[in-house]
Write a protein that holds these residues in place. Structure first.
Motif, PDB file in Angstrom:
ATOM      1  N   HIS A 173     -49.164 -44.480 -40.719  1.00  0.00           N
ATOM      2  CA  HIS A 173     -47.772 -44.225 -40.364  1.00  0.00           C
ATOM      3  C   HIS A 173     -47.621 -43.561 -38.999  1.00  0.00           C
ATOM      4  CE1 HIS A 173     -46.865 -45.699 -44.231  1.00  0.00           C
ATOM      5  NE2 HIS A 173     -47.288 -44.646 -44.909  1.00  0.00           N
ATOM      6  N   GLN A 174     -48.723 -43.450 -38.279  1.00  0.00           N
ATOM      7  CA  GLN A 174     -48.682 -42.876 -36.934  1.00  0.00           C
ATOM      8  C   GLN A 174     -49.371 -43.861 -36.002  1.00  0.00           C
ATOM      9  OE1 GLN A 174     -50.480 -38.964 -37.083  1.00  0.00           O
ATOM     10  NE2 GLN A 174     -49.558 -38.530 -39.051  1.00  0.00           N
ATOM     11  N   GLU A 175     -48.927 -43.893 -34.761  1.00  0.00           N
ATOM     12  CA  GLU A 175     -49.555 -44.838 -33.825  1.00  0.00           C
ATOM     13  C   GLU A 175     -51.001 -44.417 -33.556  1.00  0.00           C
ATOM     14  OE1 GLU A 175     -48.915 -46.993 -29.504  1.00  0.00           O
ATOM     15  OE2 GLU A 175     -47.553 -45.377 -30.090  1.00  0.00           O
ATOM     16  N   TRP A 176     -51.199 -43.102 -33.429  1.00  0.00           N
ATOM     17  CA  TRP A 176     -52.545 -42.547 -33.224  1.00  0.00           C
ATOM     18  C   TRP A 176     -52.818 -41.544 -34.332  1.00  0.00           C
ATOM     19  CZ3 TRP A 176     -55.797 -43.981 -29.188  1.00  0.00           C
ATOM     20  CH2 TRP A 176     -55.213 -44.792 -28.199  1.00  0.00           C
ATOM     21  N   PHE A 177     -54.070 -41.470 -34.790  1.00  0.00           N
ATOM     22  CA  PHE A 177     -54.391 -40.478 -35.820  1.00  0.00           C
ATOM     23  C   PHE A 177     -55.675 -39.744 -35.425  1.00  0.00           C
ATOM     24  CE2 PHE A 177     -55.801 -38.717 -39.869  1.00  0.00           C
ATOM     25  CZ  PHE A 177     -54.601 -38.222 -40.366  1.00  0.00           C
ATOM     26  N   ASP A 178     -55.611 -38.418 -35.551  1.00  0.00           N
ATOM     27  CA  ASP A 178     -56.774 -37.591 -35.188  1.00  0.00           C
ATOM     28  C   ASP A 178     -57.584 -37.276 -36.449  1.00  0.00           C
ATOM     29  OD1 ASP A 178     -58.622 -35.914 -34.137  1.00  0.00           O
ATOM     30  OD2 ASP A 178     -57.200 -34.437 -33.333  1.00  0.00           O
ATOM     31  N   PHE A 179     -58.712 -37.979 -36.618  1.00  0.00           N
ATOM     32  CA  PHE A 179     -59.545 -37.783 -37.809  1.00  0.00           C
ATOM     33  C   PHE A 179     -60.382 -36.502 -37.739  1.00  0.00           C
ATOM     34  CE2 PHE A 179     -58.380 -42.200 -38.307  1.00  0.00           C
ATOM     35  CZ  PHE A 179     -58.209 -42.313 -39.679  1.00  0.00           C
ATOM     36  N   ALA A 180     -60.227 -35.762 -36.637  1.00  0.00           N
ATOM     37  CA  ALA A 180     -60.892 -34.451 -36.551  1.00  0.00           C
ATOM     38  C   ALA A 180     -60.120 -33.406 -37.360  1.00  0.00           C
ATOM     39  CB  ALA A 180     -60.983 -34.009 -35.092  1.00  0.00           C
TER      40      ALA A 180
END
Length: 437
Positions: free
Chosen positions: A367-374
């Motif tokens: 649901h987000q254009e970019w996702f921070d898996f950190a």
């Protein structure tokens, strides 16, 4: 440290069952010791018991190889399923099981090629360079090429069904699930494991998926050599590099982590949404970080073909507006076997609310254009929800398995992918197919 080689492997059902019985007796003895310690010291924790049991069970499974060891490896990938001691021991199955000795390797070559490896290749390492659950890898050279030769352990293919029956009691105790729920998924596990022992099928799928994904930037695939492969041996190019864990210890830049994370995301996106079949074993041992900065994909043993009706229902769940559409959501919940007509009204309310919460959490990256898996807090939320649900009385007394059997490997693929992206601490552009936009 060099691992001690095994000179033999229990092949027959009786021999393998005897090994399980012996292990069961050891585990029973560990419980007796634990309760004796607990009697002396009521504050005594389970840590020693878990360590002893994990060591004994892993020790036996790694000698038996095959399906039992593969199930242990699968369980270690889900950090929420097992106590830490088991996670750490079972994770060793990803790339460091004790290898088989050279005479057993020669025996396999004699059986399928009518000659030993030294008569086929210019050089061939007598010791395995890598040993996992189903087979081990030797390095060889031929006509100036460096090759990886994967040899399946003797008896693995013929013992899949009997091994899974033997591993059931351990799985029931460790996973804390019902016999019915375990049976629901065991047939799917057996089917994938039988495919994984068919090296001819693996070469076919490896070539197909490699060709279909060759356009994705920063990925590398070995060439497979069918003339030097058979039912129990695969020969492919040797990909030079480090396992992800070793590469991360070299302190790569955030840009490099993001680049590899994006390549992984794009690799899985293309397989799931375009090919409808997916490399369903995304543990770190199946990837190699190469010197030029590309990610090598080295094992296509476990591939899940995704049925069209399951695919449409499963991925419809990540549509944001769907959670508000009660009728459509109910239909998908029934189709995917999350709820059924056997449920009481109370169970339906409980499981619908649980699965809604789960979908919204697991679908968040989409649901987000970019996702921070950190973002470790995101993973903490997933583990907290899983903990809360598995300890809930309603969940524990549920009389049936929840979810389609097809979800087992698709869920595992996404949890494995998310976990790899978290290890990489990568920020990626989380694409989805047009029909879900």
């Amino acid at each position: 440290m060099e691992k001690k080689e095994q000179a033999s492997i229990p092949v027959g059902k009786v021999q393998r069952a005897a090994k399980f019985i012996k292990t069961g007796a050891k585990v029973g003895g560990n419980y007796v010791k634990h309760y004796a310690r607990k009697f002396k010291d009521p504050e005594h924790s389970r840590d020693q018991l878990d360590n002893d049991n994990a060591t004994d069970i892993y020790g036996s499974l790694s000698e038996l190889k095959g399906s039992a060891l593969k199930v242990a490896q699968m369980m270690s990938m889900d950090k929420n399923l097992l106590p830490r001691a088991y996670q750490e021991q079972f994770a060793m199955a990803q790339y460091s099981a004790p290898p088989l000795s050279y005479p057993l390797v020669v025996k396999t070559f004699q059986k399928y090629f009518a000659k030993g490896p030294e008569a086929i290749f210019e050089t061939f390492t007598r010791s395995a360079v890598n040993a996992a659950s189903i087979g081990q890898v030797h390095q060889a050279t031929l006509e100036g090429k460096k090759l990886a030769v994967k040899i399946q352990y003797p008896g693995v293919a013929s013992s899949v069904s009997s091994d899974l029956k033997l591993v059931r009691p351990f799985a029931l105790r460790l996973l804390n699930i019902s016999e019915k729920e375990l049976s629901h998924y065991m047939a799917e596990v057996e089917e994938r494991l039988l495919e994984e022992t068919d090296y001819k099928l693996e070469v076919k799928r490896s070539k197909e998926i490699s060709a279909e994904c060759s356009h994705i930037p920063h990925l590398a695939f070995p060439t497979y050599y069918e003339a030097l492969s058979c039912e129990r041996v695969i020969t492919m190019d040797w990909l030079e590099g480090k396992h992800i864990k070793e590469w991360l210890q070299t302190g790569p830049s955030q840009e490099a982590r993001n680049r590899i994370g994006q390549a992984l995301w794009d690799f899985y996106h293309h397989q799931v949404h375009e090919l409808k079949q997916v490399h369903a074993d995304p543990h770190p041992g199946n990837f190699i970080m190469m010197k030029k900065g590309d990610l090598g994909i080295i094992d296509f043993g476990c591939v899940k073909v995704i049925p069209e009706d399951f695919y449409l229902g499963y991925f419809s769940l990540i549509k944001k507006e769907l959670v508000a559409n009660k009728e459509e959501l109910d239909k998908i919940f029934y189709d995917l076997e999350f709820i059924s007509d056997r449920d009481t009204a109370e169970e339906r309310i409980f499981f619908k609310s649980v699965f809604k919460e789960m979908i919204s959490l697991i679908g968040r990256p989409f649901h987000q254009e970019w996702f921070d898996f950190a973002d470790d807090t995101y993973f903490d939320q997933i583990f907290a929800l899983s903990d809360r649900v598995s300890n809930d009385k309603m969940f524990k007394k549920s009389r049936q398995a929840r979810g389609s059997k097809h979800g087992l490997y698709v869920n595992r693929t996404y949890f494995g992918l998310y976990s790899l992206l978290n290890q990489l601490q990568a920020k990626v552009k989380t694409t989805k197919p047009d029909w879900l936009k």
